[in-house]
Design a protein around this motif. Structure first.
Motif, PDB file in Angstrom:
ATOM      1  N   ALA A 175       9.864  -2.086   7.011  1.00 27.45           N
ATOM      2  CA  ALA A 175       8.689  -2.397   6.186  1.00 27.45           C
ATOM      3  C   ALA A 175       8.718  -1.591   4.898  1.00 27.45           C
ATOM      4  N   LEU A 176       9.118  -0.303   5.008  1.00 23.31           N
ATOM      5  CA  LEU A 176       9.178   0.517   3.788  1.00 23.31           C
ATOM      6  C   LEU A 176      10.216  -0.034   2.820  1.00 23.31           C
ATOM      7  N   LYS A 177      11.386  -0.442   3.368  1.00 21.56           N
ATOM      8  CA  LYS A 177      12.397  -1.007   2.478  1.00 21.56           C
ATOM      9  C   LYS A 177      11.894  -2.314   1.867  1.00 21.56           C
ATOM     10  N   LEU A 178      11.143  -3.099   2.671  1.00 17.58           N
ATOM     11  CA  LEU A 178      10.640  -4.388   2.178  1.00 17.58           C
ATOM     12  C   LEU A 178       9.759  -4.206   0.949  1.00 17.58           C
TER      13      LEU A 178
ATOM     14  N   THR B  88       9.810  -1.651  -1.113  1.00 15.70           N
ATOM     15  CA  THR B  88      10.381  -0.855  -2.195  1.00 15.70           C
ATOM     16  C   THR B  88      11.669  -1.439  -2.766  1.00 15.70           C
ATOM     17  N   THR B  89      12.340  -2.353  -2.056  1.00 14.34           N
ATOM     18  CA  THR B  89      13.637  -2.804  -2.542  1.00 14.34           C
ATOM     19  C   THR B  89      13.498  -3.561  -3.855  1.00 14.34           C
TER      20      THR B  89
END
Lengths: 164, 99
Positions: free
Chosen positions: A19-22, A24-25
């Motif tokens: 979720a964090l990568k989702l 911030t990517t």
């Protein structure tokens, strides 16, 4: 019991990381793939508490259909494949100011209300037949309304996206 | 397993989803963040269903999945229309209805 907790730890870690990568990517296609990681973790957590039908539905509907829709949306709006600036607002700290206190509040309320409540340890997988009895018995009218809603939504989507 | 494990995972996903909705400018990415929020809701429904040993939580989770599918269909159609009319899907530029 311990095996379940280890499995839950892995699920929670991969869901949170995905979720964090989702959010911030900088690559739209990568975001869709991180969404797959999150959805699969959530589906696995459904299986962990014995909700097998919902878990399988999660895999089929979300990973099978919704993610494909997102990839189509990415393609049709010709988002450049590859790294991209300007996906995130310049005032990203505003989101942080909202999200962190929101999580703190939720966590405080949950820990206060459900401190050490255990899930029933002998939870057997709930039979899919019982779930269907519940859908087609108690919840029959909401189920029919849901079918109508899906029809209306998809008709509306076709009307919106159709070329004049 | 504690009930709170699942509820806290739901709270984490919900907060991250709210952050994504507020911060992202690309329409498709905002819709993905909304999916995160709906999944957090589903975790809560399933966890409370297991806690109360009731099937209603699962049925409601299925309803939420169906509503989410409808929402993605309509949402992507709107984003597509936005792209067709303005050649980009930057939500910060969609301000023609601002008072």
């Amino acid at each position: 019991m311990i095996a379940q907790n280890i499995a839950f730890g892995i699920i929670a870690a991969s869901a949170t990381f995905g979720a964090l990568k989702l959010v911030t990517t900088r690559n739209v296609v990568h975001a869709a793939l991180w969404l797959v990681v999150v959805l699969a973790s959530v589906g696995a957590s459904f299986l962990l508490v014995g909700a097998e039908f919902v878990g399988v539905t999660q895999f089929l509907v979300y990973i099978g259909a919704v993610v494909v829709l997102f990839l189509f949306g990415t393609m049709l709006t010709r988002a450049p494949i590859g790294k991209l600036g300007g996906l995130t607002s310049a005032r990203w700290w505003v989101g942080l100011v909202v999200a962190v206190p929101l999580f703190a509040l939720l966590a405080y309320a949950l820990l206060d209300a459900f401190g050490d409540e255990e899930l029933p340890s002998d939870a057997l997988p709930q039979r899919t037949a019982d779930v269907s009895d519940s859908i087609f018995g108690t919840y029959l009218i909401p189920f029919e309304v849901m079918g109508l809603l899906l029809t209306a939504a998809l008709t509306g989507a076709i009307v919106l996206a159709r070329k004049e | 397993m504690l009930l709170n494990q699942f509820l806290l995972l739901g709270a984490v996903l919900f907060s991250i989803g709210v952050y994504g909705v507020l911060v992202r400018r690309n329409g498709v990415l905002v819709l993905m963040s909304i999916e995160l929020i709906l999944n957090a809701v589903n975790i809560n429904l399933i966890a409370f269903g297991a806690y109360n040993e009731s099937l209603s939580g699962q049925v409601f989770a299925l309803f939420v999945i169906a509503v989410a599918a409808a929402e993605v269909g309509v949402g992507l159609a709107i984003v597509l229309l936005l792209y067709r009319n303005r050649q980009n899907i930057d939500l910060d530029d969609v301000s023609s209805m601002r008072g």
